[in-house]
Design an enzyme around this catalytic site. Structure first.
Site, PDB file in Angstrom:
ATOM      1  N   LYS A  10      19.380  41.297  31.497  1.00 18.60           N
ATOM      2  CA  LYS A  10      19.261  41.985  30.188  1.00 18.60           C
ATOM      3  C   LYS A  10      20.635  43.531  30.716  1.00 18.60           C
ATOM      4  CE  LYS A  10      17.422  45.983  28.800  1.00 18.60           C
ATOM      5  NZ  LYS A  10      18.398  47.545  28.595  1.00 18.60           N
ATOM      6  N   ASN A  11      20.898  43.867  31.602  1.00 22.17           N
ATOM      7  CA  ASN A  11      21.915  44.918  31.645  1.00 22.17           C
ATOM      8  C   ASN A  11      23.515  44.612  32.498  1.00 22.17           C
ATOM      9  OD1 ASN A  11      19.484  46.697  30.730  1.00 22.17           O
ATOM     10  ND2 ASN A  11      19.304  47.882  33.519  1.00 22.17           N
TER      11      ASN A  11
ATOM     12  N   ARG B  80      20.519  51.811  23.476  1.00 17.55           N
ATOM     13  CA  ARG B  80      21.767  52.511  23.602  1.00 17.55           C
ATOM     14  C   ARG B  80      22.744  52.214  24.722  1.00 17.55           C
ATOM     15  NH1 ARG B  80      22.702  57.974  26.419  1.00 17.55           N
ATOM     16  NH2 ARG B  80      23.326  57.523  28.305  1.00 17.55           N
TER      17      ARG B  80
ATOM     18  N   CYS C 180      16.696  57.787  23.009  1.00 18.82           N
ATOM     19  CA  CYS C 180      16.745  58.930  23.342  1.00 18.82           C
ATOM     20  C   CYS C 180      14.749  58.675  23.953  1.00 18.82           C
ATOM     21  CB  CYS C 180      16.374  60.283  22.985  1.00 18.82           C
ATOM     22  SG  CYS C 180      15.664  59.278  21.273  1.00 18.82           S
TER      23      CYS C 180
ATOM     24  N   ARG D 111      19.996  61.930  27.273  1.00 16.40           N
ATOM     25  CA  ARG D 111      20.996  60.811  27.729  1.00 16.40           C
ATOM     26  C   ARG D 111      22.263  60.936  26.909  1.00 16.40           C
ATOM     27  NH1 ARG D 111      18.291  55.415  27.864  1.00 16.40           N
ATOM     28  NH2 ARG D 111      19.351  54.662  29.624  1.00 16.40           N
ATOM     29  N   PRO D 112      22.455  61.683  27.811  1.00 14.67           N
ATOM     30  CA  PRO D 112      23.932  62.494  27.356  1.00 14.67           C
ATOM     31  C   PRO D 112      25.368  61.423  27.466  1.00 14.67           C
ATOM     32  CG  PRO D 112      23.344  64.132  29.457  1.00 14.67           C
ATOM     33  CD  PRO D 112      22.247  63.049  29.191  1.00 14.67           C
TER      34      PRO D 112
ATOM     35  N   ASP E 226      28.123  62.347  27.791  1.00  8.99           N
ATOM     36  CA  ASP E 226      29.375  63.094  29.183  1.00  8.99           C
ATOM     37  C   ASP E 226      30.337  62.869  29.709  1.00  8.99           C
ATOM     38  OD1 ASP E 226      27.004  64.269  30.120  1.00  8.99           O
ATOM     39  OD2 ASP E 226      28.317  65.301  31.301  1.00  8.99           O
ATOM     40  N   LEU E 227      29.937  62.311  31.032  1.00  9.36           N
ATOM     41  CA  LEU E 227      30.780  61.422  31.899  1.00  9.36           C
ATOM     42  C   LEU E 227      31.243  60.283  31.369  1.00  9.36           C
ATOM     43  CD1 LEU E 227      28.262  61.690  34.384  1.00  9.36           C
ATOM     44  CD2 LEU E 227      29.259  63.493  34.135  1.00  9.36           C
TER      45      LEU E 227
ATOM     46  N   ASP F 176      13.961  52.046  36.869  1.00 10.58           N
ATOM     47  CA  ASP F 176      13.349  51.013  35.832  1.00 10.58           C
ATOM     48  C   ASP F 176      12.302  50.362  36.332  1.00 10.58           C
ATOM     49  OD1 ASP F 176      15.240  51.598  34.124  1.00 10.58           O
ATOM     50  OD2 ASP F 176      16.698  49.772  34.500  1.00 10.58           O
TER      51      ASP F 176
HETATM   52  C1  UD1 Z   1      21.793  51.947  33.466  1.00  8.42           C
HETATM   53  C2  UD1 Z   1      20.875  51.265  32.652  1.00  8.42           C
HETATM   54  C3  UD1 Z   1      18.773  51.984  32.347  1.00  8.42           C
HETATM   55  C4  UD1 Z   1      18.574  52.347  33.996  1.00  8.42           C
HETATM   56  C5  UD1 Z   1      19.542  53.529  33.845  1.00  8.42           C
HETATM   57  C6  UD1 Z   1      19.134  53.758  35.522  1.00  8.42           C
HETATM   58  C7  UD1 Z   1      21.582  49.312  31.188  1.00  8.42           C
HETATM   59  C8  UD1 Z   1      21.966  49.108  30.085  1.00  8.42           C
HETATM   60  N1  UD1 Z   1      20.771  50.551  31.348  1.00  8.42           N
HETATM   61  O1  UD1 Z   1      21.161  53.208  32.061  1.00  8.42           O
HETATM   62  O2  UD1 Z   1      18.257  50.545  32.324  1.00  8.42           O
HETATM   63  O3  UD1 Z   1      17.171  53.078  33.767  1.00  8.42           O
HETATM   64  O4  UD1 Z   1      21.006  52.797  34.201  1.00  8.42           O
HETATM   65  O5  UD1 Z   1      19.433  53.753  36.275  1.00  8.42           O
HETATM   66  O6  UD1 Z   1      22.394  49.301  32.682  1.00  8.42           O
HETATM   67  N2  UD1 Z   1      23.795  60.902  32.929  1.00  8.42           N
HETATM   68  C9  UD1 Z   1      24.466  62.482  31.943  1.00  8.42           C
HETATM   69  N3  UD1 Z   1      25.628  61.963  31.673  1.00  8.42           N
HETATM   70  C10 UD1 Z   1      26.525  61.071  31.356  1.00  8.42           C
HETATM   71  C11 UD1 Z   1      25.991  59.803  31.891  1.00  8.42           C
HETATM   72  C12 UD1 Z   1      24.738  59.357  32.364  1.00  8.42           C
HETATM   73  O7  UD1 Z   1      24.466  62.455  32.776  1.00  8.42           O
HETATM   74  O8  UD1 Z   1      28.037  60.834  30.181  1.00  8.42           O
HETATM   75  C13 UD1 Z   1      22.229  61.362  33.490  1.00  8.42           C
HETATM   76  C14 UD1 Z   1      21.528  60.179  32.762  1.00  8.42           C
HETATM   77  O9  UD1 Z   1      20.789  61.221  32.239  1.00  8.42           O
HETATM   78  C15 UD1 Z   1      20.679  60.089  33.671  1.00  8.42           C
HETATM   79  C16 UD1 Z   1      21.332  59.773  35.007  1.00  8.42           C
HETATM   80  O10 UD1 Z   1      22.955  60.290  34.737  1.00  8.42           O
HETATM   81  O11 UD1 Z   1      19.952  60.926  34.143  1.00  8.42           O
HETATM   82  C17 UD1 Z   1      21.642  58.642  35.328  1.00  8.42           C
HETATM   83  O12 UD1 Z   1      22.207  58.135  33.754  1.00  8.42           O
HETATM   84  P1  UD1 Z   1      23.327  55.802  33.649  1.00  8.42           P
HETATM   85  O13 UD1 Z   1      23.750  55.565  35.229  1.00  8.42           O
HETATM   86  O14 UD1 Z   1      24.095  56.502  33.275  1.00  8.42           O
HETATM   87  O15 UD1 Z   1      21.550  55.657  32.731  1.00  8.42           O
HETATM   88  P2  UD1 Z   1      22.328  54.339  31.614  1.00  8.42           P
HETATM   89  O16 UD1 Z   1      23.716  53.952  31.960  1.00  8.42           O
HETATM   90  O17 UD1 Z   1      22.350  55.023  30.199  1.00  8.42           O
END
Ligand code: UD1
Length: 417
Positions: free
Chosen positions: A20-21, A90, A114, A119-120, A122-123, A304
């Protein structure tokens, strides 16, 4: 909902769905090709339907042909995504990088999802701004434009976010010059996205390491692509077999993508043989507690897989500590597992599972995708009937979940309510 009557070891062979991812960012990336792409063996998932709905809204032609999903983005005519489509999942946020890459502008709102805590994005936004995108945030609406053409730049991620890495890669595909993404996520799904992007004519290298380099291009074309096997689905079915004293052969996934999970199950007492042909697991009647599991970015233990592995250890001899480092509220399944007779102590990021002799049936509710699957792992361990409700969470990410478990001998029925 699904009803489960467990207590029997699961046995048999299965081939896991495509990840899926991987599929979701690849579907977003089809927009950049401006041509016809075929996603082979695309899994039938709620999140895939949500992506297809977005692509159709954008003006792309999206059709199933057997198991393959055909996306022709040559007819794309819009660059906005309505709020209700953004909130369905998401991963809708990955369309931001893809649309701005193709159209030079994008209008969308904050994504949904959420359920694991805040789940920000910002990055994601700061990566696109580094490339020269102008992003106005008005309430929940994001209005993105290229001031001048986007230019390659050095993007340093303060943490290796999977989504932000993907968005930056997609946006950089058409940015003029070279983009270097440092502290990039190293997940296998990022490598898969790179494989797809190369097939459509993008110049990307380094995925799988923490530095991804993209050379901007103007011309792209269609391709055929089959995404990698789903390592989390594999971890889920292995956990089901481990929890029930079963024996399974899981095919279609690269065993190296889930070595931290198979190592944990091995420590718990399972016999595991991994190789090119798949992952074979044979479980003892009762598992044993294992060393602490700490979730971490790849190649660490995947967040996950935390819930399903936890559920497999509910009747283990001894205790196991889990430390969830990735998301703030990723223990929502714990309250549901307690209803089935589990003994789990929770404090902040730490959960300690103390093995109990028996679990019991009951009615439980899926709180999120992987937490929902974990309820099934638990329910398979008791002869009493369990009703698992709100399975739409499970359907977001597992193709024919109950059918797959039935194929392994589980007594499990899906009932529309
Ligand atoms: C992806 C996966 C999800 C998995 C996660 C972590 C997909 C579709 N989803 O989610 O199944 O659980 O990776 O392995 O691939 N963060 C920030 N700012 C941002 C982005 C992220 O602070 O702009 C933080 C998040 O809150 C979290 C951490 O970074 O604590 C990791 O998140 P991220 O790797 O971005 O996860 P996703 O891409 O949402």
């Amino acid at each position: 909902m699904i009803t489960v009557r467990g207590g029997k070891p699961l046995r048999g062979e299965l081939t896991v769905q495509s990840a899926k991812n991987s599929v979701l960012p690849v579907l977003a990336a089809t927009v950049i090709s401006g041509d016809a792409c075929v996603i082979e063996h695309c899994p039938r998932l709620e999140d895939v339907d949500a992506s297809a709905a977005i692509l159709r809204h954008l003006g792309c032609d999206v059709r199933w042909q057997g198991d393959d999903l055909l996306v022709d983005s040559s007819t794309m005519s819009r660059w906005d995504i309505p709020d209700d489509m953004m909130r369905r999942m998401r991963s809708s946020v990955i369309f931001l990088g893809a649309i701005i890459s193709r159209c030079g502008q994008a209008r969308l709102s904050y994504p949904g999802g959420c359920e694991l805590g805040p789940r920000p994005i910002d990055l994601h936004l700061s990566a696109l701004r580094t490339l020269g995108a102008q992003i106005d945030e008005q309430g929940a609406c994001l209005d993105c434009r290229q001031g001048a053409a986007m230019r390659g730049a050095e993007i340093v991620l303060s943490l290796p976010s999977v989504g932000a890495t993907e968005n930056a890669m997609l946006a950089a595909c058409t940015a003029r010059g070279t983009t270097v993404i440092s502290n990039a996520a190293r997940e296998p799904e990022i490598v898969d996205l790179q494989r797809f992007l190369r097939k459509i004519g993008a110049e990307v290298r380094g995925a799988g390491s923490s530095t991804v380099i993209v050379e901007g291009r103007r011309k792209f074309h269609g391709c055929r692509h089959r995404c990698i096997g789903d390592r989390i689905a594999a971890a889920t079915y292995l956990s089901c077999a481990a929890a029930t004293g079963g024996e399974v052969m899981v095919r279609g996934v690269d065993y190296r993508h889930l070595s931290t999970v198979t190592m944990a199950l091995q420590q718990a007492g399972c016999q595991i043989h991994s190789g090119e042909q798949g992952i074979y697991l044979r479980a003892p009647a009762v598992l044993q507690g294992i060393c602490p599991i700490r979730t971490a970015p790849y190649p660490g233990f995947p967040t996950d897989a935390q819930a399903v592995v936890m559920a497999s250890l509910l009747r283990a001899k001894g205790s196991t500590m889990f430390v969830e480092n990735m998301f703030q509220s990723r223990y929502r399944h714990v309250a549901q597992l307690l209803r089935l007779g589990a003994d789990i102590r929770l404090e902040g990021r730490v959960a300690v599972v103390c093995g109990v002799e028996k679990l019991r049936g009951g009615t439980v509710y899926c709180t999120d995708l992987r937490g929902g699957a974990a309820l099934a792992v638990a329910a398979l361990q008791t002869e009493e009937e369990t009703q698992i409700r709100q399975i739409r969470h499970i359907q977001r990410g597992y193709e024919d979940f109950s059918g797959t478990l039935r194929h392994l001998g589980a007594q499990i029925q899906e009932i529309g309510v």
